[in-house]
Design an enzyme around this catalytic site. Structure first.
Site, PDB file in Angstrom:
ATOM      1  N   THR A  37     -19.593  10.699  12.453  1.00 52.19           N
ATOM      2  CA  THR A  37     -19.846  12.064  12.927  1.00 52.19           C
ATOM      3  C   THR A  37     -20.335  12.990  11.810  1.00 52.19           C
ATOM      4  OG1 THR A  37     -17.531  12.616  12.534  1.00 52.19           O
ATOM      5  CG2 THR A  37     -18.096  11.906  14.764  1.00 52.19           C
ATOM      6  N   GLN A  94     -22.909  13.955   8.293  1.00 50.84           N
ATOM      7  CA  GLN A  94     -24.368  13.986   8.072  1.00 50.84           C
ATOM      8  C   GLN A  94     -24.956  12.572   7.939  1.00 50.84           C
ATOM      9  OE1 GLN A  94     -27.069  16.268   4.941  1.00 50.84           O
ATOM     10  NE2 GLN A  94     -26.066  14.557   3.937  1.00 50.84           N
ATOM     11  N   LEU A 101     -18.519   5.720   5.121  1.00 47.93           N
ATOM     12  CA  LEU A 101     -19.058   7.049   4.793  1.00 47.93           C
ATOM     13  C   LEU A 101     -18.015   8.126   5.073  1.00 47.93           C
ATOM     14  CD1 LEU A 101     -22.547   6.639   6.525  1.00 47.93           C
ATOM     15  CD2 LEU A 101     -21.811   5.844   4.295  1.00 47.93           C
ATOM     16  N   GLN A 153     -12.990  13.097   2.860  1.00 44.50           N
ATOM     17  CA  GLN A 153     -12.874  14.542   2.662  1.00 44.50           C
ATOM     18  C   GLN A 153     -13.896  14.775   1.559  1.00 44.50           C
ATOM     19  OE1 GLN A 153     -13.127  17.701   1.738  1.00 44.50           O
ATOM     20  NE2 GLN A 153     -11.722  17.329   0.049  1.00 44.50           N
ATOM     21  N   THR A 197     -20.342   8.247  -5.467  1.00 43.55           N
ATOM     22  CA  THR A 197     -21.009   9.541  -5.643  1.00 43.55           C
ATOM     23  C   THR A 197     -21.285   9.887  -7.108  1.00 43.55           C
ATOM     24  OG1 THR A 197     -20.550  11.932  -5.535  1.00 43.55           O
ATOM     25  CG2 THR A 197     -18.650  10.511  -5.381  1.00 43.55           C
ATOM     26  N   GLU A 233     -20.605  12.571  -8.334  1.00 43.44           N
ATOM     27  CA  GLU A 233     -19.460  13.355  -8.823  1.00 43.44           C
ATOM     28  C   GLU A 233     -18.557  12.521  -9.722  1.00 43.44           C
ATOM     29  OE1 GLU A 233     -18.204  16.743  -8.462  1.00 43.44           O
ATOM     30  OE2 GLU A 233     -20.355  16.907  -8.172  1.00 43.44           O
ATOM     31  N   TYR A 278     -11.663  15.127  -5.911  1.00 50.61           N
ATOM     32  CA  TYR A 278     -12.625  14.350  -5.110  1.00 50.61           C
ATOM     33  C   TYR A 278     -13.265  13.252  -5.958  1.00 50.61           C
ATOM     34  CZ  TYR A 278     -17.082  13.231  -2.826  1.00 50.61           C
ATOM     35  OH  TYR A 278     -18.170  12.568  -2.281  1.00 50.61           O
ATOM     36  N   LYS A 296     -12.826   9.131  -5.753  1.00 46.16           N
ATOM     37  CA  LYS A 296     -14.012   8.267  -5.550  1.00 46.16           C
ATOM     38  C   LYS A 296     -14.132   7.224  -6.670  1.00 46.16           C
ATOM     39  CE  LYS A 296     -16.186   9.751  -1.769  1.00 46.16           C
ATOM     40  NZ  LYS A 296     -16.751   8.916  -0.698  1.00 46.16           N
ATOM     41  N   ARG A 325     -26.758  18.785   7.361  1.00 47.57           N
ATOM     42  CA  ARG A 325     -25.765  18.993   6.303  1.00 47.57           C
ATOM     43  C   ARG A 325     -24.667  19.956   6.776  1.00 47.57           C
ATOM     44  NH1 ARG A 325     -23.142  17.041   1.922  1.00 47.57           N
ATOM     45  NH2 ARG A 325     -24.089  17.644  -0.059  1.00 47.57           N
TER      46      ARG A 325
END
Ligand code: NAP
Ligand code: F7E
Length: 343
Positions: free
Chosen positions: A10, A12, A85, A88, A132, A134, A155, A159, A190
């Protein structure tokens, strides 16, 4: 017919990936969360009646924090490929909900990998983990698969765990498990709290007289912004290789948030000029002198990732993947889509 299971269908990327796989004749199973209001708007246009035969998109309730739910879904569906995918995915929110973020983003993928391990005798399931940029934090740019991981947020830290556990299960149990290390990617789908969409929606609303100005945080962070449509193709390619491996997907170009603001306003023929410094900086319409951008200190993060620019040469060489939609086209598409939806 191949079967894929998408956690985060659900979101992007999930919405773009589901469409991409359906076009390639996959039967797509997607996990949606129970919520008190509808949360499937991004996939509603490809949703099919549960009573229809030979459906291409089948949705199941589930949650990455629920081990038995994940075990049951995977052993019932026995997909060929799983794309994780689900997350949070908001960096700033992860400072406010660090424990939940770790449960969902770090332990969620572990739960999926354990479920894959448990059904190994029946089926070898391929696994894609949404890693990611990040994870790099402030490691010098350009960042590649070889760069040091040094996350700056709960986050990013969660990851990094997911990235390593994916590699561990690949090495220890010979599971076809891969990381796509994706740099920022945006689109008209997005989420509205990410800076790109926040800016393009505000620009559209200002143009339509529905909003006066927008508030932003750090304007000087640099991001490598690509289009989600290109990136889901890369995810698919990663799982079609002979050997499981990890790949950076990026554009190799980087722009500040400030430039994104200027370019989004250009789409409605407004030239922004900046005045003042730090928290007192403002963005003004050069022609009308109206103040269109202000700074709100609450929108800054406790730690910032200052400069992300990816080196995607490994993906280019092995996957034959290159991004097709550039930054300028992306900004124009997002503003045009918001103008159309809001007017
Ligand atoms: P997104 O729009 O925020 O979508 C996240 C998805 O995860 C949504 O479907 C959401 O469901 C679902 N989800 C959240 N918590 C969950 C839970 N506890 N159990 C099951 N599902 C849950 O994110 P995105 O931009 O599509 O990104 C996809 C993935 O790539 C994420 O893992 C993200 O961290 C990662 N990533 C994104 C980028 C980027 O720039 N977009 C870059 C690198 C990596 P609801 O719809 O119900 O909220
Ligand atoms: O912030 C600055 C903010 O929230 C981008 C996620 O998809 O990409 C995304 O994470 C930059 C940051 O994305 C506002 O400080 C200024 O420097 O759009 P963002 P992100 O944090 O880069 C990575 C690759 C992911 O994996 C994540 O899941 O913009 N910024 N003012 C702002 N950011 C927001 N959200 N809102 C502002 O008002």
């Amino acid at each position: 017919m191949k079967k894929a299971l998408i956690f985060g269908v659900t979101g992007q990327d999930g919405a773009y990936l589901a469409r991409f796989l359906i076009k390639r004749r996959y039967e797509v199973h997607g996990i949606k969360r129970r919520s008190s209001s509808y949360n499937t708007s991004r996939v509603d246009s490809i949703y099919e009646d549960p009573y229809k035969k030979n459906r291409r998109l089948i949705l199941h309730y589930g949650d990455l924090t629920d081990t038995s739910n994940i075990q049951n879904l995977i052993s019932d569906i026995l997909p060929d490929e799983i794309y994780n995918l689900g997350a949070q995915s908001h960096v700033k929110v992860s400072f406010e909900t660090p424990e939940y973020t770790a449960n969902c983003d770090a332990l969620g993928p572990l739960r999926i990998l354990e479920a894959i391990r448990n059904v190994r005798k029946k089926k070898n399931i391929k696994f894609y983990q949404a890693s990611t940029s990040e994870m790099f934090g402030n490691t010098p740019a350009p960042q590649s698969e070889k760069s040091i991981l040094s996350p700056e947020s709960p986050y990013g830290t969660a990851k990094v765990y997911a990235y390593h556990i994916t590699k561990n299960y690949r090495d220890a149990y010979k599971i076809f498990a891969c990381n796509g290390i994706l740099f920022n990617h945006e689109s008209p789908l997005r989420g509205e709290t990410f800076v790109s969409k926040k800016i393009t929606m505000a620009v559209a609303k200002i143009k339509l007289g529905k909003q006066k100005l927008m508030y932003l945080g750090n304007l000087d962070a640099k991001r490598d912004w690509g289009h989600a449509k290109d990136y889901v193709e890369g995810m698919y390619k990663i799982l079609q290789q002979k050997k499981p491996d990890d790949f950076v997907l990026a554009t190799g170009k980087s722009f500040t948030v400030r430039k994104f603001v200027e370019d989004a306003f250009k789409c409605i023929d407004v030239q922004i000029i900046w005045k003042g410094k730090s928290l007192n900086e403002i963005g003004i319409d050069k022609k009308t002198k109206e103040v269109l951008v202000k700074i709100d200190k609450r929108l800054f993060r406790p730690n910032e990732v200052n400069f992300l620019k990816g080196n995607y040469m490994k993906a280019k060489k092995i996957l034959k993947w290159t991004p097709k939609i550039n930054y300028t086209k992306l900004v124009k598409e997002m503003v045009a889509s918001d103008l159309e939806n809001l007017s």
